[in-house]
Design an enzyme around this catalytic site. Structure first.
Site, PDB file in Angstrom:
ATOM      1  N   GLY A  64     -42.557 -31.020 -32.222  1.00 15.98           N
ATOM      2  CA  GLY A  64     -43.113 -32.329 -31.889  1.00 15.98           C
ATOM      3  C   GLY A  64     -42.968 -32.601 -30.405  1.00 15.98           C
ATOM      4  O   GLY A  64     -42.264 -31.878 -29.688  1.00 15.98           O
ATOM      5  N   GLU A  65     -43.610 -33.656 -29.921  1.00 16.00           N
ATOM      6  CA  GLU A  65     -43.583 -33.932 -28.485  1.00 16.00           C
ATOM      7  C   GLU A  65     -42.167 -34.191 -27.973  1.00 16.00           C
ATOM      8  O   GLU A  65     -41.751 -33.657 -26.947  1.00 16.00           O
ATOM      9  CB  GLU A  65     -44.488 -35.133 -28.170  1.00 16.00           C
ATOM     10  CG  GLU A  65     -45.972 -34.863 -28.357  1.00 16.00           C
ATOM     11  CD  GLU A  65     -46.503 -33.801 -27.411  1.00 16.00           C
ATOM     12  OE1 GLU A  65     -45.883 -33.578 -26.346  1.00 16.00           O
ATOM     13  OE2 GLU A  65     -47.535 -33.202 -27.728  1.00 16.00           O
ATOM     14  N   GLY A 129     -40.708 -36.318 -37.624  1.00 11.80           N
ATOM     15  CA  GLY A 129     -41.365 -37.500 -38.168  1.00 11.80           C
ATOM     16  C   GLY A 129     -42.734 -37.740 -37.580  1.00 11.80           C
ATOM     17  O   GLY A 129     -43.107 -37.170 -36.552  1.00 11.80           O
ATOM     18  N   TYR A 183     -43.225 -48.308 -41.982  1.00 13.01           N
ATOM     19  CA  TYR A 183     -42.690 -47.322 -41.033  1.00 13.01           C
ATOM     20  C   TYR A 183     -41.300 -47.743 -40.570  1.00 13.01           C
ATOM     21  O   TYR A 183     -40.348 -46.948 -40.599  1.00 13.01           O
ATOM     22  CB  TYR A 183     -43.643 -47.186 -39.845  1.00 13.01           C
ATOM     23  CG  TYR A 183     -43.198 -46.171 -38.808  1.00 13.01           C
ATOM     24  CD1 TYR A 183     -43.441 -44.817 -38.990  1.00 13.01           C
ATOM     25  CD2 TYR A 183     -42.549 -46.580 -37.647  1.00 13.01           C
ATOM     26  CE1 TYR A 183     -43.032 -43.880 -38.040  1.00 13.01           C
ATOM     27  CE2 TYR A 183     -42.144 -45.660 -36.693  1.00 13.01           C
ATOM     28  CZ  TYR A 183     -42.386 -44.316 -36.893  1.00 13.01           C
ATOM     29  OH  TYR A 183     -41.974 -43.403 -35.955  1.00 13.01           O
ATOM     30  N   LYS A 187     -37.620 -45.903 -41.466  1.00 18.10           N
ATOM     31  CA  LYS A 187     -36.701 -45.509 -40.397  1.00 18.10           C
ATOM     32  C   LYS A 187     -35.347 -46.198 -40.561  1.00 18.10           C
ATOM     33  O   LYS A 187     -34.286 -45.592 -40.336  1.00 18.10           O
ATOM     34  CB  LYS A 187     -37.305 -45.850 -39.031  1.00 18.10           C
ATOM     35  CG  LYS A 187     -38.508 -45.005 -38.636  1.00 18.10           C
ATOM     36  CD  LYS A 187     -38.132 -43.555 -38.454  1.00 18.10           C
ATOM     37  CE  LYS A 187     -39.278 -42.747 -37.867  1.00 18.10           C
ATOM     38  NZ  LYS A 187     -38.941 -41.300 -37.735  1.00 18.10           N
ATOM     39  N   ARG A 219     -56.382 -38.811 -28.465  1.00 19.01           N
ATOM     40  CA  ARG A 219     -56.482 -39.874 -29.457  1.00 19.01           C
ATOM     41  C   ARG A 219     -56.901 -41.141 -28.730  1.00 19.01           C
ATOM     42  O   ARG A 219     -56.193 -41.624 -27.856  1.00 19.01           O
ATOM     43  CB  ARG A 219     -55.135 -40.077 -30.170  1.00 19.01           C
ATOM     44  CG  ARG A 219     -54.771 -38.925 -31.099  1.00 19.01           C
ATOM     45  CD  ARG A 219     -53.418 -39.210 -31.762  1.00 19.01           C
ATOM     46  NE  ARG A 219     -53.132 -38.244 -32.800  1.00 19.01           N
ATOM     47  CZ  ARG A 219     -52.577 -37.063 -32.606  1.00 19.01           C
ATOM     48  NH1 ARG A 219     -52.279 -36.696 -31.377  1.00 19.01           N
ATOM     49  NH2 ARG A 219     -52.342 -36.246 -33.618  1.00 19.01           N
TER      50      ARG A 219
END
Length: 278
Positions: A64-65, A129, A183, A187, A219
């Site tokens: 992931g980033e 995630g 969300y 979390k 995006r």
């Protein structure tokens, strides 16, 4: 038409700035400044001093980033003897700095059968995630819960059983088990379950909007959000945003910072402080 578009964009930008001003006022007016300075100015080991402690780490979510940036911090600074990347597939890394990297491929739907890969690590980074702004995140709650809750909690459980003493967990701003937004609620539930595992030290990071330049994809929603938040990020950098490099540096820096409490929650302002250290 062009004039109308510019006008609407301008109005939106002004509204965002005003919101940022308000949030910044709340942030500076109600948050304990001494607590942030304590975290940011605590005596920190140098990279060389920490390396001499001969510790190892694992990371879940390295593709992931945020994970990519954490990996760059770790490989550039070389503070661990080994870093084990736990993921669905192997990734090719070229360069001498990646020699300390070990990769383990697992089936996240059957993590119990891979318990051995979580053994004998001193520190764990979990940054797995979906992004809150990703398309379909809240429209497919079972998939969101599987990745952001089930995979994360099971990884934390196995890490604790495997001897991990310090878990560094990426969460989100406004995370709470009582939140109305799914969300934030998921979390928050993860945070509570991680606390219950009883790590020697648990560092929970709650960043606001993570500012990142994606080279491999575009995006429209993220592009617009980043442009709209740019003025706020400039005038009030800790109010609504955090550069991804700052977040990654903060997550690594916290490992070198002396433990003050068993569970520490770093919000966006604290992340800026911690990430400002070199």
């Amino acid at each position: 038409m062009v004039t109308v578009k510019v006008g609407v964009t301008g109005v939106i930008s002004v509204v965002v700035i005003l919101i940022g001003v308000f949030l910044a006022w709340l942030e500076y007016g109600t948050t304990g400044e001494e607590e942030y300075w304590r975290m940011a100015t605590a005596a920190v080991q140098t990279d060389e001093e920490f390396l001499a402690t001969n510790q190892s780490a694992f990371m879940v979510g390295a593709t992931g980033e945020t994970g990519k940036h954490i990996l760059e911090e770790l490989t550039n600074r070389k503070i661990f003897q080994t870093v084990t990347l736990i993921g669905r597939r192997e990734v090719k890394y070229d360069g001498e700095k990646y020699q300390s990297i070990v990769q383990k491929v697992v089936d996240f739907d059957n993590l119990d059968s891979h318990a051995e890969v979580f053994k004998d690590h001193d520190v764990g980074f979990i940054c797995l995630g979906a992004r809150a702004g990703s398309a379909g995140v809240t429209s497919n709650l079972p998939a969101l819960r599987k990745v952001d809750h089930d995979y994360v909690v099971k990884s934390a459980e196995l890490a604790k059983l495997g001897g991990c003493r310090h878990l560094v967990l990426l969460s989100a701003m406004k995370a709470s088990k009582d939140a109305s937004h799914p969300y934030s609620k998921i979390k928050g539930e993860v945070e509570e379950e991680a606390k219950a595992l009883g790590f020697d030290r648990l560092s929970i990071f709650q960043p606001a909007v993570i500012m990142v330049d994606r080279k491999d994809e575009t995006r429209v929603g993220e592009w617009f959000l980043k442009k709209a938040l740019a003025p706020v990020a400039f005038f009030f950098p800790t109010a609504l945003t955090v550069p991804i490099a700052t977040l990654a540096r903060a997550m690594v820096n916290t490992v070198l910072t002396p433990k003050d409490k068993d569970v520490e929650v770093l919000d966006n302002k604290a992340i800026h402080r911690m990430g400002g250290k070199k």
